[in-house]
Design a protein around this motif. Structure first.
Motif, PDB file in Angstrom:
ATOM      1  N   ASP A  67       0.835  -1.204   0.000  1.00 54.63           N
ATOM      2  CA  ASP A  67       0.000   0.000   0.000  1.00 54.63           C
ATOM      3  C   ASP A  67       0.871   1.256   0.000  1.00 54.63           C
ATOM      4  O   ASP A  67       0.652   2.195  -0.780  1.00 54.63           O
ATOM      5  N   GLY A  68       1.873   1.275   0.886  1.00 51.35           N
ATOM      6  CA  GLY A  68       2.774   2.416   0.937  1.00 51.35           C
ATOM      7  C   GLY A  68       3.596   2.566  -0.331  1.00 51.35           C
ATOM      8  O   GLY A  68       3.847   3.681  -0.795  1.00 51.35           O
ATOM      9  N   PHE A  69       4.003   1.437  -0.904  1.00 51.18           N
ATOM     10  CA  PHE A  69       4.796   1.467  -2.141  1.00 51.18           C
ATOM     11  C   PHE A  69       3.985   2.043  -3.298  1.00 51.18           C
ATOM     12  O   PHE A  69       4.472   2.883  -4.055  1.00 51.18           O
ATOM     13  N   VAL A  70       2.739   1.599  -3.411  1.00 50.67           N
ATOM     14  CA  VAL A  70       1.863   2.108  -4.466  1.00 50.67           C
ATOM     15  C   VAL A  70       1.576   3.590  -4.243  1.00 50.67           C
ATOM     16  O   VAL A  70       1.529   4.383  -5.192  1.00 50.67           O
ATOM     17  N   GLY A  71       1.410   3.974  -2.968  1.00 49.81           N
ATOM     18  CA  GLY A  71       1.138   5.369  -2.660  1.00 49.81           C
ATOM     19  C   GLY A  71       2.272   6.298  -3.044  1.00 49.81           C
ATOM     20  O   GLY A  71       2.056   7.469  -3.377  1.00 49.81           O
TER      21      GLY A  71
ATOM     22  N   ASN B 165       4.343   5.683  -5.566  1.00 49.30           N
ATOM     23  CA  ASN B 165       4.605   5.540  -6.998  1.00 49.30           C
ATOM     24  C   ASN B 165       3.283   5.681  -7.746  1.00 49.30           C
ATOM     25  O   ASN B 165       2.575   4.688  -7.977  1.00 49.30           O
ATOM     26  N   SER B 166       2.963   6.888  -8.096  1.00 52.71           N
ATOM     27  CA  SER B 166       1.672   7.178  -8.714  1.00 52.71           C
ATOM     28  C   SER B 166       1.496   6.487 -10.062  1.00 52.71           C
ATOM     29  O   SER B 166       0.374   6.334 -10.548  1.00 52.71           O
TER      30      SER B 166
ATOM     31  N   TYR C 123      -6.987  -0.138 -15.189  1.00 46.99           N
ATOM     32  CA  TYR C 123      -6.927   1.010 -16.088  1.00 46.99           C
ATOM     33  C   TYR C 123      -7.949   2.072 -15.684  1.00 46.99           C
ATOM     34  O   TYR C 123      -7.699   3.269 -15.818  1.00 46.99           O
ATOM     35  N   GLU C 124      -9.096   1.642 -15.197  1.00 48.66           N
ATOM     36  CA  GLU C 124     -10.131   2.584 -14.786  1.00 48.66           C
ATOM     37  C   GLU C 124      -9.858   3.074 -13.372  1.00 48.66           C
ATOM     38  O   GLU C 124      -9.478   2.287 -12.492  1.00 48.66           O
ATOM     39  N   GLN C 125     -10.072   4.349 -13.128  1.00 49.22           N
ATOM     40  CA  GLN C 125      -9.785   4.952 -11.828  1.00 49.22           C
ATOM     41  C   GLN C 125     -10.648   4.350 -10.723  1.00 49.22           C
ATOM     42  O   GLN C 125     -10.161   4.069  -9.630  1.00 49.22           O
ATOM     43  N   TYR C 126     -11.943   4.137 -11.010  1.00 50.36           N
ATOM     44  CA  TYR C 126     -12.836   3.592  -9.991  1.00 50.36           C
ATOM     45  C   TYR C 126     -12.413   2.182  -9.598  1.00 50.36           C
ATOM     46  O   TYR C 126     -12.374   1.834  -8.415  1.00 50.36           O
ATOM     47  N   CYS C 127     -12.080   1.388 -10.593  1.00 52.58           N
ATOM     48  CA  CYS C 127     -11.622   0.015 -10.331  1.00 52.58           C
ATOM     49  C   CYS C 127     -10.372   0.028  -9.467  1.00 52.58           C
ATOM     50  O   CYS C 127     -10.241  -0.762  -8.526  1.00 52.58           O
ATOM     51  N   ASN C 128      -9.457   0.924  -9.775  1.00 53.25           N
ATOM     52  CA  ASN C 128      -8.213   1.013  -9.001  1.00 53.25           C
ATOM     53  C   ASN C 128      -8.491   1.390  -7.550  1.00 53.25           C
ATOM     54  O   ASN C 128      -7.878   0.836  -6.626  1.00 53.25           O
TER      55      ASN C 128
END
Length: 224
Positions: free
Chosen positions: A167-171, A173-174, A180-185
């Protein structure tokens, strides 16, 4: 400090049911009432929510059982473990480690190299010592069934730590996304964070339960 077997089983059964209820309430809040008072209260991925309270209580039971063992055998290691887990319980309930890591982020770049949440680095020595010592001390006297429970708790806790790191890694690295869809992500991120929170509570609950069962249950020979 001793507990009856019936009392502990009921307390942890109630705690387990509460975790399940809070899990369902989180899903309801996230998908149907995200920007309401209901969502503010029951979104479990936010800090200082009812699930945070359950997590803090799980740590408190670990601390209390550790202090109880210290009163029995006077081994100082249990005394230090009790203090550390009392601290973790306070920390979980008061958003303390997030504030500490926020201070480091705002005032120094010493830990900027770390790819995930900074609090992980700051707390790692204390976490490694306390969990390592606690598991070893509980394991060496545990019954076979309880040893299986300890292994299960460690696997679940390791999974929770991995999800928190991810979670922190993804946060940080934008460019990294799960869909692909923002809502799905956003949905995937929420479910990942929810799984991490639930896994952490369950693992801590199991460790506390095993320690109490091994050292703090009232038996016939202890009844005066």
């Amino acid at each position: 400090m001793y507990f009856s077997d019936t009392f502990i089983k009921r307390i942890y059964s109630i705690g387990f049911l509460l975790v399940i209820v809070l899990l369902l309430l989180d899903l309801l809040a996230y998908f149907y009432y995200p920007k309401t008072v209901f969502g503010d209260i029951f979104l479990a991925t936010r800090e200082q929510t009812p699930l945070t309270w359950i997590s803090s209580l799980a740590l408190l039971f670990v601390a209390l059982s550790s202090f109880s063992v210290y009163l029995q055998n006077k081994q100082k290691i249990w005394y230090f473990l009790a203090i550390i887990f009392f601290f973790f319980s306070m920390d979980d309930a008061t958003y303390f480690h997030e504030r500490v890591s926020g201070f480091f982020v705002d005032n120094t770049s010493a830990l900027a190299f770390f790819p995930s949440y900074i609090w992980t680095v700051i707390y790692f020595p204390l976490l490694a010592f306390s969990l390592g010592a606690f598991v070893w001390l509980t394991w060496k006297d545990a019954l076979k069934a309880n040893k299986k429970a300890i292994i299960t708790a460690l696997v679940i806790l390791g999974f929770a730590i991995f999800l928190d790191f991810l979670d922190g890694f993804v946060g940080k690295n934008s460019g990294i996304t799960f869909c692909y869809e923002q809502y799905c992500n956003k949905v995937v991120l929420h479910l990942m964070r929810l799984t991490e929170e639930i896994s952490e509570v369950m693992a801590l609950g199991i460790l506390g339960y095993v320690n109490i069962k091994e050292h703090c249950i009232i038996r016939n020979d202890k009844i005066s």
